[in-house]
Design a protein around this motif. Structure first.
Motif, mmCIF file in Angstrom:
data_model
loop_
_atom_site.group_PDB
_atom_site.id
_atom_site.type_symbol
_atom_site.label_atom_id
_atom_site.label_comp_id
_atom_site.label_asym_id
_atom_site.label_seq_id
_atom_site.Cartn_x
_atom_site.Cartn_y
_atom_site.Cartn_z
ATOM 1 N N ARG A 169 11.394 14.622 -6.567
ATOM 2 C CA ARG A 169 10.048 14.965 -7.044
ATOM 3 C C ARG A 169 9.386 15.878 -6.030
ATOM 4 N N LEU A 170 8.754 16.914 -6.491
ATOM 5 C CA LEU A 170 8.022 17.797 -5.596
ATOM 6 C C LEU A 170 6.770 17.099 -5.068
ATOM 7 N N ILE A 171 6.493 17.278 -3.782
ATOM 8 C CA ILE A 171 5.197 16.869 -3.259
ATOM 9 C C ILE A 171 4.128 17.745 -3.892
ATOM 10 N N GLY A 172 4.426 19.026 -3.976
ATOM 11 C CA GLY A 172 3.523 19.975 -4.605
ATOM 12 C C GLY A 172 4.042 21.383 -4.446
ATOM 13 N N ALA A 173 3.392 22.324 -5.081
ATOM 14 C CA ALA A 173 3.805 23.726 -5.014
ATOM 15 C C ALA A 173 2.574 24.616 -4.962
ATOM 16 N N VAL A 174 2.733 25.781 -4.347
ATOM 17 C CA VAL A 174 1.620 26.703 -4.183
ATOM 18 C C VAL A 174 2.137 28.126 -4.283
ATOM 19 N N GLY A 175 1.302 29.018 -4.779
ATOM 20 C CA GLY A 175 1.597 30.439 -4.771
ATOM 21 C C GLY A 175 0.600 31.160 -3.882
ATOM 22 N N VAL A 176 1.082 32.081 -3.059
ATOM 23 C CA VAL A 176 0.188 32.883 -2.222
ATOM 24 C C VAL A 176 0.383 34.340 -2.610
ATOM 25 N N TYR B 32 -3.084 21.618 2.327
ATOM 26 C CA TYR B 32 -3.592 20.250 2.292
ATOM 27 C C TYR B 32 -3.297 19.637 0.919
ATOM 28 N N PHE B 33 -2.460 18.618 0.908
ATOM 29 C CA PHE B 33 -2.132 17.891 -0.314
ATOM 30 C C PHE B 33 -2.765 16.509 -0.252
ATOM 31 N N VAL B 34 -3.308 16.060 -1.385
ATOM 32 C CA VAL B 34 -4.064 14.806 -1.415
ATOM 33 C C VAL B 34 -3.625 13.958 -2.602
ATOM 34 N N THR B 35 -3.633 12.638 -2.428
ATOM 35 C CA THR B 35 -3.415 11.696 -3.519
ATOM 36 C C THR B 35 -4.212 10.439 -3.227
ATOM 37 N N ARG B 36 -4.334 9.582 -4.237
ATOM 38 C CA ARG B 36 -5.099 8.355 -4.026
ATOM 39 C C ARG B 36 -4.359 7.395 -3.112
ATOM 40 N N GLN B 37 -3.087 7.199 -3.369
ATOM 41 C CA GLN B 37 -2.283 6.341 -2.520
ATOM 42 C C GLN B 37 -0.810 6.615 -2.777
ATOM 43 N N LEU C 173 -8.880 8.705 0.580
ATOM 44 C CA LEU C 173 -7.689 9.304 -0.017
ATOM 45 C C LEU C 173 -6.637 9.547 1.046
ATOM 46 N N PHE C 174 -5.393 9.656 0.606
ATOM 47 C CA PHE C 174 -4.304 9.949 1.531
ATOM 48 C C PHE C 174 -4.006 11.445 1.471
ATOM 49 N N SER C 175 -3.839 12.068 2.630
ATOM 50 C CA SER C 175 -3.551 13.498 2.670
ATOM 51 C C SER C 175 -2.275 13.765 3.467
ATOM 52 N N LEU C 176 -1.583 14.811 3.080
ATOM 53 C CA LEU C 176 -0.379 15.274 3.764
ATOM 54 C C LEU C 176 -0.566 16.764 4.014
ATOM 55 N N ILE C 177 -0.417 17.182 5.274
ATOM 56 C CA ILE C 177 -0.725 18.551 5.666
ATOM 57 C C ILE C 177 0.538 19.234 6.165
ATOM 58 N N PHE C 178 0.780 20.443 5.656
ATOM 59 C CA PHE C 178 1.896 21.262 6.121
ATOM 60 C C PHE C 178 1.325 22.485 6.838
ATOM 61 N N ASP D 2 -1.833 16.484 -5.137
ATOM 62 C CA ASP D 2 -2.633 17.639 -5.547
ATOM 63 C C ASP D 2 -2.923 18.528 -4.343
ATOM 64 N N LEU D 3 -2.681 19.821 -4.502
ATOM 65 C CA LEU D 3 -3.064 20.781 -3.476
ATOM 66 C C LEU D 3 -4.555 21.048 -3.621
ATOM 67 N N VAL D 4 -5.327 20.804 -2.540
ATOM 68 C CA VAL D 4 -6.785 20.902 -2.651
ATOM 69 C C VAL D 4 -7.373 22.053 -1.843
ATOM 70 N N ALA D 5 -6.641 22.559 -0.837
ATOM 71 C CA ALA D 5 -7.181 23.638 -0.014
ATOM 72 C C ALA D 5 -6.068 24.270 0.810
ATOM 73 N N VAL D 6 -6.327 25.517 1.246
ATOM 74 C CA VAL D 6 -5.397 26.246 2.119
ATOM 75 C C VAL D 6 -6.220 26.950 3.197
ATOM 76 N N ASP D 7 -5.784 26.815 4.449
ATOM 77 C CA ASP D 7 -6.402 27.531 5.564
ATOM 78 C C ASP D 7 -5.433 28.580 6.094
ATOM 79 N N TRP D 8 -5.976 29.731 6.517
ATOM 80 C CA TRP D 8 -5.192 30.847 7.049
ATOM 81 C C TRP D 8 -5.767 31.172 8.429
ATOM 82 N N PHE D 9 -5.021 30.728 9.475
ATOM 83 C CA PHE D 9 -5.517 30.793 10.839
ATOM 84 C C PHE D 9 -4.736 31.794 11.685
#
Length: 330
Positions: free
Chosen positions: A305-312, A226-231, A206-211, A174-181
């Motif tokens: 399988r997609l890790i996740g997808a986002v639209g900006v 920031y993508f998150v899953t239980r395990q 929770l386990f997170s994967l950050i791109f 699940d995509l839970v947040a996006v930062d713009w730095f």
């Protein structure tokens, strides 16, 4: 509605009662149109026959059985949507009971359990935040939104043989947040940003994967997802990607950005950085969808399988902020 002639084979009916009572016939909760209706009603406790034959005036027995599994011609079955709250307006002919019993099929039970498991597995997203606003409206600007993963096509189970691709389907995280730095220097350790989504996920077990998509220049920009899953599923391709070395990860990570009339599949290549810079430049003026996945190369890794997808959407360069990174623990 199933109609049975009650007058036929009275002796056989009484014999059937003995078998049901003796557990020689047991309720399986799955019935077909050739199933003995009296046995169905007896197993569901609608009817309890006596030793004496029924009244001679009873010529016909009618019952309504709600079905949730439909067999189709040519083989196979279709699970129909169960209407568990619907009840019959007709009173049971031979069931003087205050409360109507409900016979639930195995298919309906499976659906209910799957829904319960899915709800229990859902993550509370309200505790996560990023400095880029989340807005799923079509006309929203300077924000991120959830993308329809089926707009992306991934390698099918049989890709090794026929090179076919299929809609991506359900994502893994699940995509839970996006930062713009932005900063005057490269921003590498973005998880040290105060109270970032990765830190919150860690606190919750929770386990997170950050791109971190970086574009260097006179001003450096980073868009962090920031993508998150239980395990992670043990032995899965994603778990192998996380535990693998840099060489394996660099060869397998794929980013698929998509904008109108543009569809680019970025793997590990010498032009990837240049294309990524193009993506960042484009997202300031357009709505761009991006999907992240680990490339599957062998039959046992497929389908992808997609890790996740986002639209900006119409990102403004001026909305980027300088991150306040916590000191690195030595």
């Amino acid at each position: 509605m199933i109609v049975k002639d009650w007058s036929e084979n009275i002796d056989a009916r009484l014999n059937l009662f003995g078998k049901v009572r003796g557990s020689q016939l047991w309720g399986i909760d799955i019935y077909t149109d050739d199933f003995d209706l009296v046995a169905v009603l007896m197993q569901a406790s609608y009817y309890l026959p006596t030793a004496s034959p029924p009244l001679s005036a009873i010529q016909e027995l009618r019952a309504i059985i709600w079905c949730y599994l439909c067999k189709i011609k040519g083989g196979g079955t279709i699970d129909l949507e169960p209407y568990l709250t619907q009840s019959s307006t007709a009173e049971p002919t031979l069931a003087p009971m205050a409360v109507e019993r409900t016979t639930t099929t195995r298919a309906a039970t499976s659906v209910g359990l799957a829904l319960e498991e899915e709800q229990a597995d859902q993550i509370d997203l309200s505790c996560f935040w990023g400095n880029l606003r989340h807005d799923d409206r079509d006309n929203a600007r300077d924000c991120w939104k959830l993308s329809d993963v089926n707009n992306f096509r991934v390698r099918s189970k049989h890709f090794c043989y026929d090179k076919t691709k299929i809609p991506a389907g359900k994502h893994l995280m699940d995509l839970v947040a996006v930062d713009w730095f932005k900063d005057t220097k490269r921003m590498d350790h973005v998880t040290r940003h105060q109270s970032c989504a990765a830190q919150v996920a860690s606190e919750k077990g929770l386990f997170s994967l950050i791109f971190n998509l970086q574009v260097p220049g006179s001003t450096h920009y980073s868009m962090v997802f920031y993508f998150v899953t239980r395990q992670l599923a043990m032995g899965s391709l994603l778990q192998r990607f996380v535990d693998g070395d840099d060489e394996f990860r660099n060869s397998r990570l794929k980013l698929i950005p998509s904008v109108p009339k543009i569809d680019v599949d970025i793997g590990s290549s010498t032009v990837a950085n240049g294309v990524l810079g193009l993506v960042i430049a484009v997202i300031t003026t357009l709505v761009v969808d991006m999907a992240f996945l680990v490339q599957a190369n062998t039959a046992d890794e497929l389908p992808e399988r997609l890790i996740g997808a986002v639209g900006v959407s119409h990102i403004e360069l001026k909305s980027a902020v300088v991150p306040k990174l916590e000191p690195e623990i030595s």
